[in-house]
Scaffold this active site. Sequence first.
Site, PDB file in Angstrom:
ATOM      1  N   HIS A   9     -45.875 -29.674  48.004  1.00  0.00           N
ATOM      2  CA  HIS A   9     -45.319 -30.928  47.475  1.00  0.00           C
ATOM      3  C   HIS A   9     -44.421 -30.693  46.261  1.00  0.00           C
ATOM      4  O   HIS A   9     -43.469 -31.429  46.047  1.00  0.00           O
ATOM      5  CB  HIS A   9     -46.453 -31.898  47.121  1.00  0.00           C
ATOM      6  CG  HIS A   9     -47.472 -31.317  46.187  1.00  0.00           C
ATOM      7  ND1 HIS A   9     -48.382 -30.344  46.573  1.00  0.00           N
ATOM      8  CD2 HIS A   9     -47.722 -31.533  44.871  1.00  0.00           C
ATOM      9  CE1 HIS A   9     -49.142 -30.026  45.545  1.00  0.00           C
ATOM     10  NE2 HIS A   9     -48.762 -30.721  44.506  1.00  0.00           N
ATOM     11  N   CYS A  65     -42.207 -23.847  45.822  1.00  0.00           N
ATOM     12  CA  CYS A  65     -43.332 -24.623  45.289  1.00  0.00           C
ATOM     13  C   CYS A  65     -42.885 -25.164  43.938  1.00  0.00           C
ATOM     14  O   CYS A  65     -41.686 -25.273  43.674  1.00  0.00           O
ATOM     15  CB  CYS A  65     -44.604 -23.787  45.216  1.00  0.00           C
ATOM     16  SG  CYS A  65     -44.518 -22.386  44.097  1.00  0.00           S
ATOM     17  N   GLY A  66     -43.839 -25.521  43.094  1.00  0.00           N
ATOM     18  CA  GLY A  66     -43.448 -26.103  41.811  1.00  0.00           C
ATOM     19  C   GLY A  66     -42.773 -25.085  40.907  1.00  0.00           C
ATOM     20  O   GLY A  66     -41.668 -25.300  40.407  1.00  0.00           O
ATOM     21  N   GLY A  68     -42.658 -21.589  41.832  1.00  0.00           N
ATOM     22  CA  GLY A  68     -41.995 -20.609  42.699  1.00  0.00           C
ATOM     23  C   GLY A  68     -42.514 -19.194  42.598  1.00  0.00           C
ATOM     24  O   GLY A  68     -41.854 -18.262  43.084  1.00  0.00           O
ATOM     25  N   GLY A  70     -44.637 -17.218  44.036  1.00  0.00           N
ATOM     26  CA  GLY A  70     -44.724 -16.363  45.232  1.00  0.00           C
ATOM     27  C   GLY A  70     -45.958 -15.495  45.299  1.00  0.00           C
ATOM     28  O   GLY A  70     -46.052 -14.569  46.097  1.00  0.00           O
ATOM     29  N   HIS A  96     -31.955  -3.796  46.082  1.00  0.00           N
ATOM     30  CA  HIS A  96     -32.874  -2.752  45.601  1.00  0.00           C
ATOM     31  C   HIS A  96     -34.289  -2.873  46.172  1.00  0.00           C
ATOM     32  O   HIS A  96     -34.967  -1.861  46.310  1.00  0.00           O
ATOM     33  CB  HIS A  96     -32.955  -2.786  44.071  1.00  0.00           C
ATOM     34  CG  HIS A  96     -31.732  -2.229  43.413  1.00  0.00           C
ATOM     35  ND1 HIS A  96     -31.678  -1.940  42.065  1.00  0.00           N
ATOM     36  CD2 HIS A  96     -30.517  -1.901  43.914  1.00  0.00           C
ATOM     37  CE1 HIS A  96     -30.473  -1.466  41.764  1.00  0.00           C
ATOM     38  NE2 HIS A  96     -29.747  -1.443  42.868  1.00  0.00           N
ATOM     39  N   ARG A 130     -32.244   5.811  47.621  1.00  0.00           N
ATOM     40  CA  ARG A 130     -33.380   5.974  46.695  1.00  0.00           C
ATOM     41  C   ARG A 130     -34.252   4.715  46.666  1.00  0.00           C
ATOM     42  O   ARG A 130     -35.459   4.779  46.391  1.00  0.00           O
ATOM     43  CB  ARG A 130     -32.883   6.325  45.294  1.00  0.00           C
ATOM     44  CG  ARG A 130     -32.127   5.224  44.582  1.00  0.00           C
ATOM     45  CD  ARG A 130     -31.598   5.701  43.223  1.00  0.00           C
ATOM     46  NE  ARG A 130     -30.999   4.635  42.444  1.00  0.00           N
ATOM     47  CZ  ARG A 130     -29.759   4.185  42.614  1.00  0.00           C
ATOM     48  NH1 ARG A 130     -28.988   4.707  43.546  1.00  0.00           N
ATOM     49  NH2 ARG A 130     -29.291   3.221  41.846  1.00  0.00           N
TER      50      ARG A 130
HETATM   51  C1  RB5 Z   1     -48.459 -27.818  42.506  1.00  0.00           C
HETATM   52  O1  RB5 Z   1     -48.739 -28.755  41.530  1.00  0.00           O
HETATM   53  C2  RB5 Z   1     -48.093 -26.479  41.877  1.00  0.00           C
HETATM   54  O2  RB5 Z   1     -49.207 -25.932  41.268  1.00  0.00           O
HETATM   55  C3  RB5 Z   1     -47.535 -25.558  42.918  1.00  0.00           C
HETATM   56  O3  RB5 Z   1     -46.423 -26.132  43.507  1.00  0.00           O
HETATM   57  C4  RB5 Z   1     -47.033 -24.198  42.473  1.00  0.00           C
HETATM   58  O4  RB5 Z   1     -46.285 -24.296  41.332  1.00  0.00           O
HETATM   59  C5  RB5 Z   1     -47.990 -23.122  42.422  1.00  0.00           C
HETATM   60  O5  RB5 Z   1     -47.580 -21.939  42.337  1.00  0.00           O
END
Ligand code: RB5
Length: 143
Positions: A9, A65-66, A68, A70, A96, A130
């Site tokens: 979301h 996500c909020g 990002g 990862g 790289h 490399r």
């Molecule tokens: C959601 O509120 C938030 O925690 C999610 O999107 C994200 O940022 C988590 O890594």
Amino acid sequence: MKLVLGADHGGFDLKENIKEYLKEQGIEFTDYGTLTGERCDYPDIAKKVAEAVADGTFDRGILVCGIGIGIAANKVHGIRAALCHDCFSAEYCRRHNDANILTMGGRVIGPGLAREIVRIFLSTGFDGGRHAVRVAKIAEMDK
Ligand code: RB5
């Protein structure tokens, strides 16, 4: 290139914007959701997208996500997910690190920059040499 997208979301609005950009550019993609802006758990989406890239169903993925970070995608064997909020990182995570998933935070950057980051991520190749040796060492750690 087979491309898969995913978002929770917190990244839903930016993912939808990126989808419009991809359509404008004639780039095909599959959307693994979320398909509404309702609250959901980012590890669920990240797992689906990351496993589908890792097993070769898709060549690259984009997760939003909020923030990002990862972190969930990088738990999947064979995934090199890179958080990019600038163009330099988008270029060099490909050149790289041979990053196979781009992650971004929908609460961090705007759609204009995100679109440019996507363009660079999708159009930049891996330098190999490399860097291939180093990426192979990551794969060893992954076992
Ligand atoms: C959601 O509120 C938030 O925690 C999610 O999107 C994200 O940022 C988590 O890594």
